[in-house]
Design a protein around this motif. Structure first.
Motif, short mmCIF file in Angstrom:
data_model
loop_
_atom_site.label_atom_id
_atom_site.label_comp_id
_atom_site.label_asym_id
_atom_site.label_seq_id
_atom_site.Cartn_x
_atom_site.Cartn_y
_atom_site.Cartn_z
N VAL A 27 0.82 -1.21 0.00
CA VAL A 27 0.00 0.00 0.00
C VAL A 27 0.85 1.26 0.00
N CYS B 35 0.34 2.78 -3.19
CA CYS B 35 -1.06 3.01 -3.57
C CYS B 35 -1.39 4.48 -3.35
N PHE C 74 -4.45 5.46 -1.09
CA PHE C 74 -4.18 5.17 0.32
C PHE C 74 -3.36 6.29 0.94
N ASN D 236 -6.60 5.73 8.27
CA ASN D 236 -5.80 4.50 8.26
C ASN D 236 -4.90 4.36 9.50
#
Length: 238
Positions: free
Chosen positions: A48, A51, A54, A140
């Motif tokens: 990630v 990403c 993200f 997150n």
């Protein structure tokens, strides 16, 4: 877009200022490798860390920071924070207060009669006309021992009082120190005007574009980042 943060003048030298979220990405993300071996795929795959959606979500908006160390002993909270008496009447001095369980009966985040903590605000926030402040858990950041309860405030109108941030303490066995500067809320300015929802079926051009785009994304690393990701202006401070 300007986000104007104000504080009591007696406390201005004692408070950590809100910061651009991009400047405080967590150590675990910085330490994460860009690729890792997948037993399922039988090869190295991107993590990630590569990403963009993200990362961009974590880097968006501003972070509100804990103003002092909080000592936690399995659900008991204490602090030693020597600050001047605020010059504004009705201003908080404690970094935390609480919401009793009766304020959120049967909510899915309620935990066995446990009170919610409330991160008291020492900053007011003013936005431009037509914009509201969306405050949520730092994106997150499940490594934090609490879970913020999201809220939306019309901060173009309500900007002369602090916006507090309620949260559920999730680490019941945690004993230690929640450090000064820990991000407690991530804030975005959002337009208050509701969007118009439009629904359509693909025409031939959209079907071809879908097939082309998905094929390229699956076949070549970095397509979104190189071709579709917009450049973002960085938050600045005055």
């Amino acid at each position: 877009m300007r986000m104007i943060f104000r504080c009591d003048p007696a406390l201005s030298d004692h408070l950590p200022r809100p910061i651009p979220a991009r400047s405080a990405l967590p150590d675990w993300l910085r330490a994460m490798p860009a690729k890792a071996h997948s037993e399922i795929h039988g090869r190295e795959i991107r993590t990630v860390k590569q990403c963009p959606p993200f990362i961009d979500a974590m880097a968006y908006g501003a972070l509100i920071l804990l103003p002092c160390d909080i000592i936690v002993d399995r659900g008991a909270f204490s602090w030693d924070w020597n600050i001047p008496e605020p010059s504004t009447s009705g201003h908080p001095r404690a970094p935390l207060s609480f919401h009793v369980p009766a304020q959120f009966p049967d909510a899915p985040f309620a935990k066995d009669g446990q009170a919610a903590i409330k991160f008291n605000s020492f900053w007011t926030v003013e936005l431009e006309p037509g914009w509201s402040l969306f405050a949520t858990h730092p994106v997150n950041r499940d490594d934090l021992p609490f879970r913020l309860i999201s809220g939306l405030v019309d901060a173009d109108r309500f900007h002369d009082g602090g916006i507090n941030f309620p949260a559920i303490w999730t680490a019941s066995d945690f004993s230690g120190v929640l450090k000064k500067g820990t991000p407690v809320a991530q804030c975005f300015a959002v337009p208050r005007e509701a969007p118009q929802l439009v629904f359509e079926s693909f025409d031939e051009a959209h079907k071809q574009a879908y097939t082309k785009t998905v094929t390229e994304v699956l076949a070549t690393p970095g397509v979104y980042r190189k071709r579709f990701r917009a450049r973002r202006g960085r938050l600045t401070t005055e």
